[in-house]
Scaffold this motif. Structure first.
Motif, short mmCIF file in Angstrom:
data_model
loop_
_atom_site.label_atom_id
_atom_site.label_comp_id
_atom_site.label_asym_id
_atom_site.label_seq_id
_atom_site.Cartn_x
_atom_site.Cartn_y
_atom_site.Cartn_z
N THR A 142 5.80 -32.49 -6.30
CA THR A 142 4.34 -32.69 -6.35
C THR A 142 3.70 -31.71 -7.32
N PHE A 143 4.13 -30.46 -7.26
CA PHE A 143 3.54 -29.40 -8.09
C PHE A 143 3.77 -29.66 -9.58
N PHE A 144 5.01 -29.99 -9.94
CA PHE A 144 5.36 -30.16 -11.35
C PHE A 144 5.26 -31.62 -11.83
N HIS A 145 4.93 -32.54 -10.92
CA HIS A 145 4.89 -33.97 -11.26
C HIS A 145 6.21 -34.40 -11.91
N ASN A 146 7.30 -33.91 -11.34
CA ASN A 146 8.63 -34.20 -11.88
C ASN A 146 9.55 -34.66 -10.75
N PRO A 147 10.19 -35.83 -10.89
CA PRO A 147 11.00 -36.37 -9.79
C PRO A 147 12.30 -35.62 -9.52
N ILE A 148 12.76 -34.77 -10.45
CA ILE A 148 14.01 -34.05 -10.20
C ILE A 148 13.78 -32.55 -10.03
N ALA A 149 12.54 -32.15 -9.77
CA ALA A 149 12.27 -30.74 -9.45
C ALA A 149 12.74 -30.46 -8.03
N SER A 150 13.38 -29.31 -7.84
CA SER A 150 13.85 -28.90 -6.52
C SER A 150 14.16 -27.42 -6.57
N PRO A 151 14.33 -26.77 -5.42
CA PRO A 151 14.67 -25.34 -5.42
C PRO A 151 15.96 -25.05 -6.18
N PHE A 152 16.89 -26.01 -6.17
CA PHE A 152 18.18 -25.79 -6.83
C PHE A 152 18.07 -25.96 -8.34
N THR A 153 17.45 -27.04 -8.80
CA THR A 153 17.37 -27.31 -10.24
C THR A 153 16.47 -26.32 -10.97
N LEU A 154 15.48 -25.77 -10.28
CA LEU A 154 14.57 -24.81 -10.91
C LEU A 154 15.06 -23.37 -10.80
N GLY A 155 16.22 -23.17 -10.17
CA GLY A 155 16.80 -21.83 -10.08
C GLY A 155 16.21 -20.98 -8.98
N ILE A 156 15.33 -21.55 -8.17
CA ILE A 156 14.67 -20.78 -7.11
C ILE A 156 15.67 -20.36 -6.03
N SER A 157 16.54 -21.27 -5.63
CA SER A 157 17.55 -20.94 -4.62
C SER A 157 18.51 -19.87 -5.13
N SER A 158 18.88 -19.97 -6.41
CA SER A 158 19.80 -18.99 -6.99
C SER A 158 19.15 -17.60 -7.07
N GLY A 159 17.86 -17.57 -7.39
CA GLY A 159 17.15 -16.29 -7.43
C GLY A 159 17.07 -15.65 -6.05
N ALA A 160 16.79 -16.48 -5.05
CA ALA A 160 16.75 -15.97 -3.67
C ALA A 160 18.12 -15.47 -3.24
N LYS A 161 19.16 -16.23 -3.61
CA LYS A 161 20.53 -15.84 -3.27
C LYS A 161 20.89 -14.50 -3.91
N MET A 162 20.49 -14.31 -5.16
CA MET A 162 20.82 -13.08 -5.88
C MET A 162 20.23 -11.85 -5.20
N VAL A 163 18.95 -11.90 -4.86
CA VAL A 163 18.31 -10.74 -4.24
C VAL A 163 18.87 -10.48 -2.84
N VAL A 164 19.17 -11.55 -2.09
CA VAL A 164 19.78 -11.38 -0.77
C VAL A 164 21.16 -10.74 -0.91
N ALA A 165 21.95 -11.19 -1.89
CA ALA A 165 23.28 -10.62 -2.09
C ALA A 165 23.19 -9.14 -2.44
N LEU A 166 22.28 -8.80 -3.33
CA LEU A 166 22.09 -7.39 -3.69
C LEU A 166 21.70 -6.55 -2.47
N THR A 167 20.80 -7.12 -1.67
CA THR A 167 20.35 -6.41 -0.46
C THR A 167 21.49 -6.23 0.54
N MET A 168 22.28 -7.29 0.74
CA MET A 168 23.37 -7.23 1.70
C MET A 168 24.46 -6.26 1.25
N VAL A 169 24.81 -6.29 -0.02
CA VAL A 169 25.84 -5.39 -0.53
C VAL A 169 25.38 -3.93 -0.46
#
Length: 339
Positions: A82-109
């Motif tokens: 809805t935000f980007f008016h793009n049918p294939i926008a998602s947390p995964f394709t926009l790198g949002i999930s990967s960014g969240a994963k990276m900071v969590v991994a750094l925090t956990m380690v």
């Protein structure tokens, strides 16, 4: 009247699918638990202690957590589309999930290296920070990139960079829990506890209710910014809310399950096809139910298809979600050609 009947039938279908998926996840596994035993356990009747431990300590919290996170991914994808008016926008394709994963991994380690315990709320906060960093970059890129396809490519590249950093950190982390950390970094619903389930449902249900309350503004925004402004919608504030809610939903998933691909793209489109409408007041609850059912079904396959070896949840979701993306892209190309 015909449309109303279709909507009711679609919701009933989704509820039945969710119920079947939930029951299957509890009963099926390396050790099969009879339905009668599951019923006795859930109703507090006398049951086999081994079955009780399997259901109450492993499968039920995993299923409930997976259902909530599946719904969150679908809702997050719906908001980003809805935000980007793009049918294939998602947390995964926009790198949002990967960014969240990276900071969590750094925090956990960092926490494991200092012999510290990170709370569930701490993991969500770390994931939210990572999600907001990548979301901010994507929004910044959208100001310089005119074509939405290039924006998606930029998001995918950011996702690869974040995943590479995460893999590097996880590979060289020195801790006895490194195997669990590696499984999490690949995407997995395993290891979810009742404490995690409580936090997951509090965060996701609160965000989902907020999204549902925004049904009318979302509907106006889908008609175009000019129309939304004429309806009195505060566009800048509305966009901020979309970003925050989608980031919270995707961050909660990344904190406990790592990256889960294609759910945010595929489920919103599948539910639109099922209902035959894009009305937010219907799509928001439908996406949540559809995402929950989809993820539970994929998780069941991930842990039972090659048991005792367990696949990452993203491996299975990609198998079923990627074809949907291909169909969307081909349909979009055909529509552009015809116009």
């Amino acid at each position: 009247m015909r449309k109303k009947s279709r909507y009711i039938a679609a919701f009933i279908t989704l509820v039945i699918l969710l119920g079947v998926a939930l029951a299957a996840n509890i009963c099926i596994g390396s050790v099969s638990v009879p339905v009668s035993q599951v019923w006795d356990i859930l109703t507090g009747e006398q049951a086999d202690e081994v079955y009780r431990n399997i259901v109450m300590q492993i499968r039920l919290p995993r299923a409930l957590g997976g259902a909530a996170m599946g719904g969150a991914l679908a809702l997050s994808g719906y908001l980003l589309q809805t935000f980007f008016h793009n049918p294939i926008a998602s947390p995964f394709t926009l790198g949002i999930s990967s960014g969240a994963k990276m900071v969590v991994a750094l925090t956990m380690v960092a926490a494991l290296g200092s012999s510290l315990q990170v709370s569930s709320w701490g993991l969500i906060a770390a994931a939210f920070a990572g999600a907001m960093i990548c979301m901010g970059f994507v929004i910044l890129m959208s100001r310089f990139v005119e074509q939405m396809s290039m924006l998606i490519v930029s998001g995918v590249m950011i996702g690869y960079i974040c995943s590479a950093i995460t893999d590097f950190v996880v590979t060289f982390a020195d801790d006895s829990d490194i195997v669990n950390l590696h499984n999490w970094s690949m995407g997995s619903f395993s290891g979810i506890t009742w404490d995690n389930v409580a936090v997951i449902w509090i965060v996701i249900s609160t965000a989902a209710v907020c999204v549902f309350l925004m049904s009318k503004p979302i509907s106006a925004y889908q008609m175009g910014e000019a129309y939304a402004k004429n309806m009195g919608l505060n566009i800048p504030l509305f966009r901020v809310l979309l970003v925050l809610l989608s980031s919270i939903l995707s961050a909660c998933v990344a904190a406990f399950a790592g990256p889960v691909s294609f759910v945010g793209i595929a489920v919103p489109h599948l539910t639109k096809r099922l209902f035959g409408t894009a009305k937010p007041i219907l799509m928001i609850p439908a996406c949540f139910l559809g995402g929950a059912s989809f993820c539970l079904g994929c998780d069941l396959l991930a842990r039972s298809l090659f048991a005792p070896t367990e696949l990452s949840i993203s491996t299975v979701t990609a198998v079923f979600g990627a074809p949907v993306v291909i169909v969307i892209m081909l349909k979009g190309k055909r529509e552009r050609t015809e116009s």
